[in-house]
Write a protein that holds these residues in place. Structure first.
Motif, PDB file in Angstrom:
ATOM      1  N   SER A   1       0.840  -1.209   0.000  1.00  0.00           N
ATOM      2  CA  SER A   1       0.000   0.000   0.000  1.00  0.00           C
ATOM      3  C   SER A   1       0.871   1.253   0.000  1.00  0.00           C
ATOM      4  N   ALA A   2       2.014   1.203   0.697  1.00  0.00           N
ATOM      5  CA  ALA A   2       2.932   2.341   0.683  1.00  0.00           C
ATOM      6  C   ALA A   2       3.501   2.522  -0.718  1.00  0.00           C
ATOM      7  N   ALA A   3       3.853   1.395  -1.353  1.00  0.00           N
ATOM      8  CA  ALA A   3       4.379   1.469  -2.717  1.00  0.00           C
ATOM      9  C   ALA A   3       3.295   1.978  -3.663  1.00  0.00           C
ATOM     10  N   ALA A   4       2.065   1.482  -3.459  1.00  0.00           N
ATOM     11  CA  ALA A   4       0.952   1.950  -4.302  1.00  0.00           C
ATOM     12  C   ALA A   4       0.711   3.434  -4.068  1.00  0.00           C
ATOM     13  N   LEU A   5       0.747   3.861  -2.800  1.00  0.00           N
ATOM     14  CA  LEU A   5       0.559   5.273  -2.468  1.00  0.00           C
ATOM     15  C   LEU A   5       1.688   6.105  -3.046  1.00  0.00           C
ATOM     16  N   LYS A   6       2.934   5.574  -2.933  1.00  0.00           N
ATOM     17  CA  LYS A   6       4.076   6.294  -3.489  1.00  0.00           C
ATOM     18  C   LYS A   6       3.950   6.390  -5.007  1.00  0.00           C
ATOM     19  N   SER A   7       3.582   5.270  -5.653  1.00  0.00           N
ATOM     20  CA  SER A   7       3.440   5.306  -7.116  1.00  0.00           C
ATOM     21  C   SER A   7       2.276   6.223  -7.510  1.00  0.00           C
ATOM     22  N   LYS A   8       1.197   6.206  -6.696  1.00  0.00           N
ATOM     23  CA  LYS A   8       0.068   7.087  -6.960  1.00  0.00           C
ATOM     24  C   LYS A   8       0.502   8.538  -6.805  1.00  0.00           C
ATOM     25  N   ASN A   9       1.248   8.843  -5.739  1.00  0.00           N
ATOM     26  CA  ASN A   9       1.748  10.199  -5.515  1.00  0.00           C
ATOM     27  C   ASN A   9       2.720  10.618  -6.625  1.00  0.00           C
ATOM     28  N   ASP A  10       3.597   9.661  -7.010  1.00  0.00           N
ATOM     29  CA  ASP A  10       4.524   9.959  -8.111  1.00  0.00           C
ATOM     30  C   ASP A  10       3.755  10.237  -9.401  1.00  0.00           C
ATOM     31  N   ALA A  11       2.712   9.418  -9.645  1.00  0.00           N
ATOM     32  CA  ALA A  11       1.901   9.616 -10.858  1.00  0.00           C
ATOM     33  C   ALA A  11       1.191  10.967 -10.804  1.00  0.00           C
ATOM     34  N   GLU A  12       0.649  11.298  -9.621  1.00  0.00           N
ATOM     35  CA  GLU A  12      -0.013  12.598  -9.472  1.00  0.00           C
ATOM     36  C   GLU A  12       0.975  13.731  -9.659  1.00  0.00           C
ATOM     37  N   LEU A  13       2.178  13.579  -9.088  1.00  0.00           N
ATOM     38  CA  LEU A  13       3.209  14.596  -9.233  1.00  0.00           C
ATOM     39  C   LEU A  13       3.605  14.759 -10.695  1.00  0.00           C
ATOM     40  N   ALA A  14       3.774  13.612 -11.371  1.00  0.00           N
ATOM     41  CA  ALA A  14       4.114  13.671 -12.798  1.00  0.00           C
ATOM     42  C   ALA A  14       2.966  14.315 -13.578  1.00  0.00           C
TER      43      ALA A  14
END
Length: 171
Positions: free
Chosen positions: A38-51
């Motif tokens: 979930s942390a990785a998913a949240l991080k990837s989600k945050n990275d995707a949002e940031l991108a």
């Protein structure tokens, strides 16, 4: 039988404890894995949002620059159109002024022409009159000179003594 009542729940407790311990150790690993996932998913989600935000900001900046360029181009075009329109209006006004000036000149020239034609008509009539008077005077002078010559001949005739009668030859 008393033993059965005591041993069966104890045995069930031991089996349950075994399952519980194995499940609990697996549960912590699964919770850790799930928390990591979930942390990785949240991080990837945050990275995707940031991108996506960066991409959206880049698009917004590009769109703003594009709008700015379009606005500048439109302002230049509007300025050029206004200048062209003003030049056309100035040319139209100049042509109108020149037309008015030419119309006034034509009127003035027509008035001058009428005046000159009237003067020419008067001069033509005066010339015809002068020509008629000249021809009359030439005829009169010719008649007067002929009359003078007739009168001089008559005067000479009157002033000359009559010829002496010639005697008639004897016969």
């Amino acid at each position: 039988m008393n033993k059965v009542y005591f041993l069966s729940p104890l045995l069930a407790l031991l089996v349950f404890t075994g399952f519980y311990v194995s499940h609990r150790s697996g549960l912590e690993a699964r919770e850790t894995a799930q928390a990591g996932a979930s942390a990785a998913a949240l991080k990837s989600k945050n990275d995707a949002e940031l991108a996506a935000r960066k991409a959206a900001m880049a698009e917004a900046i590009a769109a703003a620059e594009h709008r700015k360029k379009e606005k500048e181009a439109k302002a230049l075009k509007d300025t050029a159109d206004k200048e062209a329109r003003q030049l056309a209006i100035d040319a139209r006004d100049k042509a109108y002024r020149e037309q008015e000036k030419t119309a006034k000149q034509i009127e003035r020239i027509q008035k001058d022409l009428e005046t000159e034609q009237a003067a020419l008509t008067k001069l033509t009539a005066a010339r015809k009159e002068a020509d008629a008077e000249k021809s009359f005077l030439l005829d009169y002078v010719a008649k007067a000179q002929a009359n003078v010559q007739t009168m001089q001949a008559l005067l000479t005739k009157l002033n000359t003594p009559p010829p002496a009668p010639v005697a008639a030859p004897a016969r």
